[in-house]
Design an enzyme around this catalytic site. Structure first.
Site, PDB file in Angstrom:
ATOM      1  CE  LYS A  26      -3.775  -0.544   2.468  1.00 45.34           C
ATOM      2  NZ  LYS A  26      -4.284  -0.811   3.825  1.00 45.34           N
ATOM      3  NE  ARG A  96      -5.240   3.379   3.694  1.00 43.48           N
ATOM      4  CZ  ARG A  96      -5.272   3.627   2.391  1.00 43.48           C
ATOM      5  NH1 ARG A  96      -4.677   4.709   1.879  1.00 43.48           N
ATOM      6  NH2 ARG A  96      -5.868   2.786   1.582  1.00 43.48           N
ATOM      7  N   GLY A 105      -5.901 -10.639   7.433  1.00 40.77           N
ATOM      8  CA  GLY A 105      -5.818 -10.910   8.867  1.00 40.77           C
ATOM      9  C   GLY A 105      -5.400  -9.702   9.697  1.00 40.77           C
ATOM     10  CG  MET A 107      -5.743  -2.577  13.241  1.00 38.53           C
ATOM     11  SD  MET A 107      -4.799  -1.117  13.695  1.00 38.53           S
ATOM     12  CE  MET A 107      -5.083  -0.081  12.283  1.00 38.53           C
ATOM     13  NE  ARG A 349      -5.826  -4.638  -3.506  1.00 39.86           N
ATOM     14  CZ  ARG A 349      -6.316  -4.694  -2.287  1.00 39.86           C
ATOM     15  NH1 ARG A 349      -5.515  -4.831  -1.263  1.00 39.86           N
ATOM     16  NH2 ARG A 349      -7.611  -4.608  -2.056  1.00 39.86           N
ATOM     17  CG  HIS A 465      -6.593 -45.879  -9.167  1.00 41.24           C
ATOM     18  ND1 HIS A 465      -7.868 -45.854  -9.691  1.00 41.24           N
ATOM     19  CD2 HIS A 465      -5.819 -46.532 -10.064  1.00 41.24           C
ATOM     20  CE1 HIS A 465      -7.861 -46.491 -10.848  1.00 41.24           C
ATOM     21  NE2 HIS A 465      -6.633 -46.915 -11.101  1.00 41.24           N
ATOM     22  NE  ARG A 571       1.396 -45.174 -19.487  1.00 38.58           N
ATOM     23  CZ  ARG A 571       1.022 -43.894 -19.468  1.00 38.58           C
ATOM     24  NH1 ARG A 571       0.140 -43.439 -20.322  1.00 38.58           N
ATOM     25  NH2 ARG A 571       1.534 -43.072 -18.568  1.00 38.58           N
ATOM     26  NE  ARG A 627       5.671 -48.594 -21.519  1.00 37.63           N
ATOM     27  CZ  ARG A 627       5.163 -48.118 -20.381  1.00 37.63           C
ATOM     28  NH1 ARG A 627       5.890 -47.331 -19.609  1.00 37.63           N
ATOM     29  NH2 ARG A 627       3.939 -48.418 -20.031  1.00 37.63           N
ATOM     30  CD  GLU A 755      11.044 -47.537 -17.153  1.00 37.58           C
ATOM     31  OE1 GLU A 755      10.036 -46.997 -16.674  1.00 37.58           O
ATOM     32  OE2 GLU A 755      11.001 -48.347 -18.086  1.00 37.58           O
ATOM     33  CB  SER A 774      11.751 -41.747 -23.264  1.00 37.54           C
ATOM     34  OG  SER A 774      10.613 -41.187 -22.641  1.00 37.54           O
ATOM     35  N   GLY A 776      11.567 -42.143 -17.857  1.00 37.15           N
ATOM     36  CA  GLY A 776      10.300 -42.582 -17.261  1.00 37.15           C
ATOM     37  C   GLY A 776      10.337 -42.167 -15.800  1.00 37.15           C
ATOM     38  CB  THR A 777      10.093 -38.855 -14.226  1.00 40.40           C
ATOM     39  OG1 THR A 777       8.910 -38.470 -14.923  1.00 40.40           O
ATOM     40  CG2 THR A 777      11.309 -38.274 -14.907  1.00 40.40           C
ATOM     41  CG  ASN A 778       5.094 -41.743 -13.591  1.00 42.51           C
ATOM     42  OD1 ASN A 778       5.292 -40.577 -13.279  1.00 42.51           O
ATOM     43  ND2 ASN A 778       4.087 -42.126 -14.339  1.00 42.51           N
ATOM     44  CG  ASP A 779       8.518 -47.517 -13.291  1.00 45.60           C
ATOM     45  OD1 ASP A 779       8.173 -48.040 -12.221  1.00 45.60           O
ATOM     46  OD2 ASP A 779       7.989 -47.765 -14.387  1.00 45.60           O
ATOM     47  CB  CYS A 841       6.949 -40.251 -21.101  1.00 46.59           C
ATOM     48  SG  CYS A 841       7.942 -41.696 -20.721  1.00 46.59           S
TER      49      CYS A 841
HETATM   50  P1  ADP Z   1      -7.746  -2.215   3.439  1.00 47.29           P
HETATM   51  O1  ADP Z   1      -6.323  -2.628   3.436  1.00 47.29           O
HETATM   52  O2  ADP Z   1      -8.629  -3.066   4.276  1.00 47.29           O
HETATM   53  O3  ADP Z   1      -8.268  -1.986   2.056  1.00 47.29           O
HETATM   54  P2  ADP Z   1      -7.372   0.628   3.665  1.00 47.29           P
HETATM   55  O4  ADP Z   1      -6.217   1.087   4.452  1.00 47.29           O
HETATM   56  O5  ADP Z   1      -7.241   0.636   2.206  1.00 47.29           O
HETATM   57  O6  ADP Z   1      -7.782  -0.805   4.201  1.00 47.29           O
HETATM   58  O7  ADP Z   1      -8.598   1.498   4.081  1.00 47.29           O
HETATM   59  C1  ADP Z   1      -9.905   1.162   3.748  1.00 47.29           C
HETATM   60  C2  ADP Z   1     -10.653   2.339   3.242  1.00 47.29           C
HETATM   61  O8  ADP Z   1     -10.558   3.438   4.152  1.00 47.29           O
HETATM   62  C3  ADP Z   1     -10.113   2.911   1.939  1.00 47.29           C
HETATM   63  O9  ADP Z   1     -10.578   2.206   0.833  1.00 47.29           O
HETATM   64  C4  ADP Z   1     -10.684   4.294   1.963  1.00 47.29           C
HETATM   65  O10 ADP Z   1     -12.021   4.293   1.514  1.00 47.29           O
HETATM   66  C5  ADP Z   1     -10.656   4.633   3.425  1.00 47.29           C
HETATM   67  N1  ADP Z   1      -9.494   5.486   3.707  1.00 47.29           N
HETATM   68  C6  ADP Z   1      -8.257   5.121   4.069  1.00 47.29           C
HETATM   69  N2  ADP Z   1      -7.466   6.194   4.174  1.00 47.29           N
HETATM   70  C7  ADP Z   1      -8.227   7.264   3.876  1.00 47.29           C
HETATM   71  C8  ADP Z   1      -7.983   8.670   3.805  1.00 47.29           C
HETATM   72  N3  ADP Z   1      -6.790   9.167   4.037  1.00 47.29           N
HETATM   73  N4  ADP Z   1      -9.011   9.449   3.444  1.00 47.29           N
HETATM   74  C9  ADP Z   1     -10.218   8.941   3.184  1.00 47.29           C
HETATM   75  N5  ADP Z   1     -10.520   7.660   3.237  1.00 47.29           N
HETATM   76  C10 ADP Z   1      -9.528   6.816   3.581  1.00 47.29           C
HETATM   77 MG    MG Z   2       7.999 -47.328 -16.388  1.00 49.85          MG
HETATM   78 MG    MG Z   3      -7.777  -0.825   0.793  1.00 48.61          MG
END
Ligand code: ADP
Ligand code: MG
Ligand code: MG
Length: 889
Positions: A26, A96, A105, A107, A349, A465, A571, A627, A755, A774, A776-779, A841
Site C-alpha cells: 500500500k 492504515r 488478517g 488490523m 494494486r 488412483h 503404452r 513402448r 527409469e 526417454s 520414465g520419471t514415474n518409475d 514421459c
Molecule cells: P484495506 O487494506 O482493508 O483496504 P485501507 O487502508 O485501504 O484498508 O482502508 C480502507 C478504506 O478506508 C479505503 O478504501 C478508503 O475508503 C478509506 N481510507 C483510508 N485512508 C483514507 C484517507 N486518508 N481518506 C479517506 N478515506 C480513507
Molecule cells: Mg515405467
Molecule cells: Mg484498501
C-alpha cells in the site's frame, strides 16, 4: 540513525513501487501514484523494518522514531494547510496497515483520527457542516474503540439504534448533527465504562495508539493463521501508513468507491466497480446501502452511475485508470474517494482475476501495446489454463452445495449418480451422462471412469488412483470428499442430512473440489480466440517440443487438437485389456512353451497392426514413440475359476495345469519383477510380434498416404547394456524381415527408457546402442527414492506436511534427487552421442515446475497426458523465457 519514515504526496515522494518490501504494498504504491502525478492525499509510511525492530526490542520503538514521525507529520500539515490537533483547522488522518502482500488478517483502518471534543467543533465550522463533523467523530470513536481499544462493535451499534429509534428514522444518513452528537456522547460514556478510562482526547496519544495497534496486529491470531496458510514469513512485518483524510461523507458531491481497471471475472476491457455517494471508507463493502455502478453502460434501471452523478470526478477517474494501467502495465484494483467533486486516489494494486480473465487481459494488453508478447506469455499461470480446457460451472448459475472434497482434476460435470463402473459403462452406452461415485477407485474401475463424465470418491488424496487416472483422462474429479457417506447396498450417498439416490443428478466441480445437488449450468471451453493467440505466442518462444502420452485413437485425436507434436509414450499393454484380446493375451502368458506363445501372439498380431495403423494415420507425419510391452504379467492373469477354465479350454490343457502355471507366474513384488525388457529377453517372441505389427502398420500407412510415419520403438526398464543389445537386435531383425518381404522400408529408431538408477549411471554405455532416451520419471522416482507409488499414500502427505519433502515427488519432480540422476544421465549420454534425443514421459511431463527443470537440463521434449498439452506448451515457453532462451529474439 536509521530512516524509519518515508513521506509521500505534497511533492515529496520518498518511496517507489519497487520498495514494496520496505514500505508494504500500500505504502509503496501510494508513493508511486503520487510521484506520477495522481491526486494522493499526502502522508507517510513507517517501514516494515521498524516492525522488525519493534519486536526485536521487546515491543519498544527506537528513540529516533518519534522525531521522524513529527517531521513527516509537519510536512503533511504544511501541504494541506491544516494542523494536527488544531481547534479551528484540524488535520485528520487515517492510520492504515500494509504488508508486502495484502493480508486480510491485519488490523482494520482507523479513519478521522485527530478528532476530539474541541476539534470536532472546528471541523464543523471549517466545513460549514456540523452534521458531517459529528458523523465523522462518531465514526472515529467507533473504529478506534473497536480496533485499538478492543471494545465489541455491537456495543456501538446498540447506541446508534437507540438514537435512531428515538428520532424515529430508519437510515443513518437521516440523523442530524444534534443526533450524531448524542451518539458521540453515548459512545464516550460506554467506552470509558468498558475500558475504565476516558476516550483519549489527545491527538498525539490517539496517533501512537493506532500505530501501536497496527504493529501489534502483526502478531494477532488472525494474522498468524493467514500467514501460515499463505506461507508468509513472520520476518516480513507490516508497515503503517498515516495519511491526511479526504472526506467522501461531506454531502452529495462526495463519494467513495472501489474499482478494477478491467472486469476481473471476464477480463473484458470495461471499467468495473462500485461507488456510494456521501459515504466513507468501508461503507461500500459493509453492505449498509447498495453501491451503484461507475459506468452508465453498466447501470440497471433505477441505478445512478457515477458517470451521471459525478461527471467531473468520473472523467478524472477514467483518466487515472488509463494512467495507472499504462504505468503499471497490468490490471489494477483501485480505491478512491471524491471530496466535493474532487477525486483522490487511496490505493492501487495488481488486481486478482479468474483464469479466463488473466488470459484475456494478457492477450489484449499485448495487442494494445501495453506489454509485449513475451510478457503476456509470462503473465498467465499454466495451471490456471488447465481449468479453461474443461467445461466449467457457469459462475452465475445457481447451485446447492452438497459437500466438499479435494480438487483432484479440474472441470465441471453433471450426471446421474452410479455406484459401479459397470453401471457407469452401461448407462453411458445408452447416452446418459453419469457421475461415478466410489468410496475409492481401483484399476478395475477404469472402464467406468472412462465412461463417466466425472468421478467422485470419498476417500483418497490428490495422488490417489482416482485422482491420477482422472487427470490423465481429463475427467473432472473430486476426491476424498469425507463428508459424504456412500452406501453401496442401499445405492445412496448422503451428506449433511441430505440423501441422493442412484439415478439422481449431481454436479461436481473438480477445480474447486465441490459437489452440488442437481444440475448446475456449464460453459464450454473455447480453444480459439485469446487461447489460440496466447498458445501461438508461447509456441514461438519455447524450445522444448511437446508430445502426448496416448494409445487410443480418441486420445491421439485429443492430443492433436491440443497441439501435441507427436506421441511421446504409447503404452502398448493398454491395448490388450480389450475383452476380445485379453483371452489371447492370457493364452500367451500361460502357454508353457514357445510354440503355445507364438500361436497366441499370432492371434494378437492383426489387432496390434490395426492399432498402430490407426495411430499412425492420426499422427500423420509426426513422431510416435511406442513402448514395447512393459507391465507386470499378473495384471493379465485370469481371476477365478471361470476365467481359468476358459483359458484351459483355449489352450487345450487341463484346468490343474493352467492353475499351476498361474501360481508359478505370481510374483511378490510385481513392479520390480518380470516386466519390461525382462519379458522381451526371456520371451523374445513377444517383442518380435510387436515389432512386426509396428513395421507392417507403418508400411501400410506409408503406402496408403504416401506419408511414411517414423516409429520410435522404445524398450522399457533397461538396466544393463546387454538387455538393450538383445532386444534391439530382435527389433532390427524383424524390421529387416518385414522390409525384405514388402520390398519397401520406413525410417525408424530404437531407444530406451531411463527409469532405473543403474541405467542412468551407465547412460554412456546405453547411449551407444540407443537412438533416444526417454526418462520414465514415474518409475525413476520410485526406484531412486525407494518408495512405491501404490503404498506411499500412507506417509507421503505427512512427509510433505513436515517439510521432509517439499512436494509430492510423483507430482513435481524431486529435482534434488531424481533430477540429479536425470542430469547425470543426460551428460553421460551426450558425452557419447552429442545430439542424442531425450525426453520425459509420465505425470511430470505436464507439471510446470518439472518442465522448467527439463528445459534447464536441455531435454528435447516432454510428453504428458493430452489434456495437459496446452499447459505444457505454456510452461515450456515460460521456462525458456526464464532462462533467456526466447527463440524469437
Ligand atoms: P484495506 O487494506 O482493508 O483496504 P485501507 O487502508 O485501504 O484498508 O482502508 C480502507 C478504506 O478506508 C479505503 O478504501 C478508503 O475508503 C478509506 N481510507 C483510508 N485512508 C483514507 C484517507 N486518508 N481518506 C479517506 N478515506 C480513507
Ligand atoms: Mg515405467
Ligand atoms: Mg484498501
Amino acid at each position: 540513525m536509521s530512516k524509519w519514515v518515508y513521506s509521500f504526496g505534497a511533492g515529496h515522494d520518498e518511496g517507489r513501487a519497487d520498495m514494496r518490501d520496505l514500505l508494504g504494498s500500500k505504502g509503496a504504491n501510494l508513493a508511486e501514484m503520487a510521484s506520477i502525478g495522481l491526486p494522493v492525499p499526502p502522508g507517510f509510511t513507517i517501514t516494515t523494518d521498524l516492525c522488525a525492530a519493534y519486536y526485536a526490542n521487546s515491543r519498544k520503538y527506537p528513540e529516533d522514531l518519534a522525531g521522524q514521525v513529527s517531521d513527516a507529520l509537519a510536512r503533511v500539515e504544511q501541504a494541506v494547510g491544516l494542523r494536527f490537533g488544531d481547534k479551528r483547522t484540524p488535520l485528520l488522518v487515517s492510520v492504515r496497515s500494509g504488508a508486502r502482500v495484502s493480508m486480510p488478517g491485519m488490523m482494520d483502518t482507523v479513519l478521522n483520527l485527530g478528532l476530539n471534543d474541541a476539534t470536532v467543533e472546528g471541523l464543523g465550522e471549517a466545513s460549514g457542516d456540523a452534521r458531517f463533523a459529528w458523523d465523522s467523530y462518531r465514526r472515529f470513536i467507533q473504529m478506534y474503540g473497536s480496533v485499538v481499544l478492543g471494545v465489541d462493535h455491537h456495543r456501538f451499534e446498540e447506541i446508534i439504534e437507540h438514537v435512531k429509534l428515538d428520532a424515529d428514522v430508519l437510515e443513518d444518513t437521516a440523523l442530524d448533527a444534534m443526533q450524531w452528537h448524542r451518539v458521540v456522547d453515548g459512545y464516550k460514556e460506554m467506552v470509558s465504562q468498558t475500558t475504565g478510562k476516558p476516550f483519549p482526547q489527545d491527538p498525539e496519544e490517539q496517533l501512537w495508539g493506532a500505530i501501536g495497534a497496527v504493529f501489534g496486529s502483526w502478531m494477532n491470531p488472525r494474522a498468524k493463521t493467514y500467514r501460515r496458510l499463505h506461507d508468509i514469513p513472520v520476518t516480513w512485518g507490516t508497515a503503517v501508513n498515516v495519511q491526511a483524510m479526504v472526506f467522501g461523507n461531506m454531502g452529495s458531491d462526495c463519494a467513495t468507491g472501489v474499482c478494477f481497471t478491467r472486469d476481473p471475472s471476464t477480463g473484458e476491457n470495461l471499467f468495473y466497480g462500485e461507488f456510494l455517494a456521501n459515504a466513507q471508507g468501508e461503507d461500500v463493502v459493509a453492505g449498509i446501502r447498495t453501491p451503484q455502478p461507475l459506468a452508465k453502460a453498466r447501470a440497471k434501471p433505477g441505478e445512478v452511475a457515477m458517470e451521471q452523478a459525478l461527471p467531473g470526478a468520473y472523467a478524472d477517474l477514467l483518466a487515472a485508470r488509463e494512467k495507472l494501467e499504462r504505468h503499471y502495465r497490468d490490471m489494477q484494483d483501485i480505491e478512491f474517494t471524491v471530496q466535493q467533486g474532487k477525486l483522490f486516489m487511496l490505493q492501487t494494486r495488481d488486481g486478482k482475476r479468474t483464469a479466463a480473465a488473466s488470459l484475456r487481459i494478457a492477450v489484449e494488453m499485448a495487442n494494445e501495446g501495453l506489454i509485449d508478447q513475451a510478457e503476456a506469455v509470462r503473465r498467465v499461470n499454466p495451471s490456471a489454463l488447465d481449468q479453461l480446457l474443461h467445461p466449467m460451472l457457469d459462475p452465475k448459475a445457481p447451485r446447492t452445495l452438497l459437500a466438499k472434497g479435494l480438487p483432484a482434476s479440474p472441470g465441471g460435470a453433471s450426471g446421474v449418480v452410479v455406484f459401479s463402473a459397470d453401471e457407469a459403462e452401461s448407462r453411458a452406452a445408452k447416452g446418459e451422462s453419469v457421475i461415478l461415485v466410489r468410496i475409492e477407485t481401483s484399476p478395475e474401475d477404469i472402464h467406468g471412469m472412462h465412461a463417466a463424465k466425472g468421478i467422485l470418491t470419498t476417500r483418497g488424496g490428490m495422488t490417489s488412483h482416482a485422482a491420477v487416472v482422472a487427470r490423465g483422462m481429463g475427467r473432472p474429479c473430486v476426491a476424498g470428499a469425507g463428508g459424504i457417506a456412500v452406501d453401496y447396498g442401499g445405492q445412496t450417498l448422503s451428506a449433511g442430512g441430505r440423501m441422493v439416490r442412484s439415478g439422481e443428478v449431481i454436479t461436481i466441480d473438480g477445480a474447486a473440489g465441490e459437489v452440488f445437488v442437481g444440475a448446475v449450468g456449464m460453459i464450454e471451453p473455447a480453444l480459439t480466440g485469446d487461447f489460440a493467440t496466447l498458445m501461438e505466442w508461447a509456441d514461438a518462444r519455447r524450445r522444448l517440443s511437446i508430445r502426448a502420452n496416448a494409445e487410443t485413437p480418441l486420445d491421439a485425436e485429443m492430443a492433436r487438437k491440443f497441439g501435441a507434436e507427436g506421441i511421446g509414450l504409447c503404452r502398448t499393454e493398454h491395448m490388450f485389456f480389450d475383452p476380445q484380446r485379453i483371452s489371447a493375451m492370457r493364452q500367451m502368458i500361460l502357454a508353457h512353451d514357445e510354440h503355445g506363445r507364438r500361436a497366441a501372439l499370432e492371434r494378437l498380431l492383426p489387432f496390434q497392426r490395426q492399432d498402430f495403423i490407426a495411430l499412425f494415420r492420426i499422427m500423420a507425419g509426426l513422431p510416435v514413440t511406442i513402448r514395447l510391452f512393459d507391465p507386470p504379467l499378473h495384471e493379465f492373469l485370469p481371476q477365478g475359476e471361470a476365467e481359468l477354465a476358459e483359458v484351459a479350454a483355449a489352450l487345450g490343457t487341463d484346468l490343474a495345469a493352467v492353475r499351476r502355471r498361474a501360481a508359478d507366474l505370481a510374483e511378490a513384488n510385481p513392479m520390480l519383477g518380470h516386466r519390461g525388457c525382462r519379458l522381451g529377453v526371456v520371451f523374445p517372441e513377444i517383442y518380435e510380434m510387436q515389432a512386426r505389427a509396428i513395421f507392417e502398420g507403418a508400411l501400410a500407412v506409408a503406402e496408403e498416404s504416401g506419408k511414411a510415419p517414423v516409429p520410435e520403438i522404445m524398450i522399457p526398464l533397461v538396466g544393463m547394456r546387454r538387455e538393450l543389445e538383445i532386444t534391439r537386435a530382435q527389433v532390427d531383425r524383424v524390421a529387416a524381415e518385414v522390409f525384405q518381404a514388402r520390398g519397401r522400408t520406413v525410417e525408424y529408431t530404437v531407444g530406451t527408457m531411463i527409469e532405473l538408477p543403474r541405467a542412468a549411471i551407465i547412460a554412456d554405455q546405453i547411449a551407444e546402442l540407443a537412438d533416444f532416451f526417454s526418462f520414465g520419471t514415474n518409475d525413476l522416482t520410485q526406484t531412486v527414492l525407494g518408495l512405491s507409488r501404490d503404498d506411499a499414500g500412507r506417509f507421503l502427505p505427512r512427509y510433505v506436511e513436515l517439510g521432509i519433502l517439499p512436494k509430492d515427488p510423483f507430482v513435481t519432480l524431486d529435482v534434488e534427487g531424481v533430477g540429479a540422476v536425470v542430469r547425470q544421465a543426460v551428460e553421460r549420454g551426450r558425452s557419447v552421442k552429442p545430439g542424442l534425443k531425450m525426453g520425459i514421459c509420465g505425470e511430470h511431463g505436464g507439471d510446470p515446475a518439472s518442465i522448467a527443470f527439463c528445459e534447464e537440463v536441455g531435454l528435447d521434449y516432454v510428453s504428458c497426458s493430452p489434456y495437459r498439452v496446452p499447459v505444457a506448451r505454456l510452461a515450456a515457453a515460460q521456462a525458456a523465457l526464464g532462462l533467456g532462451r526466447d527463440r524469437t529474439v
